[in-house]
Enzyme design. Structure first.
Site, short mmCIF file in Angstrom:
data_model
loop_
_atom_site.label_atom_id
_atom_site.label_comp_id
_atom_site.label_asym_id
_atom_site.label_seq_id
_atom_site.Cartn_x
_atom_site.Cartn_y
_atom_site.Cartn_z
N HIS A 59 0.81 -1.02 0.00
CA HIS A 59 -0.10 0.02 0.01
C HIS A 59 0.90 1.43 -0.01
O HIS A 59 0.35 2.38 -0.28
CB HIS A 59 -1.06 -0.12 1.19
CG HIS A 59 -2.23 0.72 1.19
ND1 HIS A 59 -2.57 1.49 -0.04
CD2 HIS A 59 -3.28 0.63 1.56
CE1 HIS A 59 -3.65 2.01 -0.08
NE2 HIS A 59 -4.16 1.56 1.02
N ASP A 88 -2.45 1.94 -4.52
CA ASP A 88 -3.68 2.07 -3.95
C ASP A 88 -4.80 1.19 -4.27
O ASP A 88 -4.50 0.31 -5.07
CB ASP A 88 -4.12 3.53 -4.44
CG ASP A 88 -3.22 4.79 -3.80
OD1 ASP A 88 -2.67 4.43 -2.69
OD2 ASP A 88 -3.07 5.58 -4.50
#
Length: 525
Positions: A498, A502
């Site tokens: 992450h 995204d």
């Protein structure tokens, strides 16, 4: 004078070792380079040789104790006229830069060829020399097996990079050394035999050295005589042990009568093959599974895998997303074509090439998922190098299909079959486990719906392949009418870093991956 023997450093990141067994007792005579004690670390189990000849005067560390590197573990009263080998110190692991397989000067002054410790995996920084197949003064041919190594990913025979004479062995069996460290020298003449030093370690930053190559097929040579250990690889010895076969009864077709995997498998398959009598084999007795409640130490490979998994979770903030894909179109295509496909191409038609091709198509549209983090920057990889996890009896390895975007369906199918077969046969070369940019792992073969795989560092994502099952599904036609049908459904889970990927990126990637499979229209060759 008394010689202090210390706990050696068996790898750059190793800070301690467990003394598992003393091979000598106080008062025993010991020769220089004779095994003195055994140690275990999270990278290696090894016998440590004595740095000098003499008498074991004092044992300072008991069996089972874990001590820091360079801790004095015993004292040897040096024999008269004996010169001690250099004592390993922390400085032995200082990273250095040295050219791989560079010309060297042999003891006789003639030009020689340095033999480096090869890199057998992207994250591998060292290897353990488990056996020398030649001794100083022996003639050796180019590509003839020279020594055996073991790492947390692979056991392999390493071939000689040149023809000549083995003029120097720099590390004895049991030593763990850094990649590209020079372990031997091949010269043109007999040279002057050199003593092998005590175990030490080094680390370098140079690219990997030559890859192992399978031994050439030759006329079978009679098996070893009584009392002589046949030449063979760790894999061959494991197969023989598992099948209770005496290797002295097997004829080898490799160099100098070396028994190859093909030899041992052929022997086992032959009608004349019978288990060796108990008195004729040195194999260890069968060891049953540990009883409930037993505390068993991790193997070297298990310890490394454990540490790497923890490091990945600590490095990357993992997020997972799961998609269900209707595989009915592909299931029907495969059932219809699999027999003709294998007859035409010689390759079995599995689901993995379909999944891999869909992955490549999605990665081309979403390059951030094929990227990696380098410090405060993002590396957008030029090629798509797909790693495919292969489960082995002794662990896990991830061979890589390089430049997968350049291969058609048949090329991918052949690459998957070839890499998996050679991974299980310990025949992968170093570059075949290097450079992956994205990984596929198929745990669905064991029946699970889906898993949450851990990212293979330094990659940005990993795709978990779940089980393929028939389910009742609601279908909607062009007029909006719903119906229930039996469909072949499969779950796929994307684990992503992450820091750079995204949720929207991951969702778009998976949506395109799903659409490619559900609307398959690619020629399979």
């Amino acid at each position: 004078m008394p010689i202090e023997v210390v706990m050696p450093q068996m790898g750059e990141s190793i800070t301690e070792g467990t003394l598992t067994k003393w091979l000598k007792k106080v008062g025993d005579k010991v020769e220089r380079d004779e095994p003195l004690f055994e140690i275990s670390t999270d990278k290696v189990d090894a016998e440590i040789p004595s740095p000098a000849a003499g008498t074991l005067q004092e044992i300072k560390v008991a069996e089972g104790a874990t001590v820091q590197i360079n801790t004095v573990v015993c004292i040897i009263a040096e024999a008269a006229g004996s010169a001690a080998a250099p004592t390993p110190t922390a400085a032995a692991a200082t990273p250095t830069t040295a050219p791989a397989a560079a010309p060297s000067s042999t003891p006789s002054g003639a030009p020689g060829t340095d033999v480096p410790m090869p890199q057998m995996g992207e994250s591998i920084t060292e290897g353990t020399i488990t056996k020398w197949l030649k001794k100083v003064g022996d003639k050796v041919e180019r590509d003839e097996p020279l020594f055996e190594i073991s790492t947390d990913k692979v056991d392999a025979e390493i071939p000689s990079p040149a023809a000549g004479t083995l003029t120097e062995i720099k590390f004895p069996e049991g030593s763990t050394v850094g990649i590209n460290t020079i372990v031997a020298v091949i010269g043109g003449g007999a040279g002057k035999p050199a003593q092998a030093p005590a175990a030490s370690a080094a680390s370098t930053l140079v690219p990997a050295a030559a890859a192992p190559t399978p031994a050439a097929t030759a006329t079978p040579i009679p098996s070893a005589g009584a009392g002589e250990r046949p030449r063979s690889s760790p894999l061959v010895r494991k197969i023989a042990k598992d099948n209770n076969i005496d290797l002295n009864r097997v004829s080898g077709t490799g160099p100098s009568g070396r028994i190859t995997k093909t030899d041992i498998l052929g022997y086992i398959a032959s009608p004349s093959a019978k288990p060796a009598p108990a008195a004729a084999t040195q194999a260890k007795p069968f060891t049953p599974a540990p009883a409930p409640g037993t505390l068993v130490p991790m193997t070297k490979m298990r310890s490394i895998i454990a540490r790497r998994m923890v490091e990945s979770k600590q490095t990357s903030p993992h997020v997972h997303t799961v998609f269900k894909v209707d595989m009915t179109r592909i299931v029907r295509l495969r059932e219809r074509e699999k027999l003709k496909y294998e007859q035409r191409t010689g390759v079995k038609l599995t689901y993995m090439p379909f999944i891999t091709r869909a992955t490549i198509a999605a990665l081309q549209k979403h390059p951030i998922v094929n990227a990696s983090v380098e410090g405060e920057a993002i590396r957008y990889n030029k090629n798509i190098n797909i790693g495919i996890a292969v489960a082995l009896e002794w662990g896990l390895i991830v061979p890589v299909i390089h430049q997968a975007e350049e291969k058609n369906f048949l090329g991918i199918a052949r690459a998957i079959a070839d890499l998996a077969e050679r991974a299980r046969g310990k025949k992968l070369s170093p570059d075949e486990v290097l450079g992956g940019t994205f990984t596929l792992t198929n745990s669905g073969i064991f029946g699970e719906q889906f898993g949450m795989p851990i990212i293979n560092q330094p990659q940005a994502a990993i795709l978990g392949i779940g089980g393929l099952n028939k389910e009742a599904a609601v279908l909607t036609d062009a007029d909006g009418n719903d119906s229930i049908a039996i469909r072949s459904m499969q779950h796929f889970s994307l684990g992503f870093d992450h820091r750079i990927v995204d949720g929207a990126d991951a969702g778009k990637f998976m949506a395109d991956f799903k659409a490619y499979l559900e609307n398959w229209d690619e020629e399979i060759g």
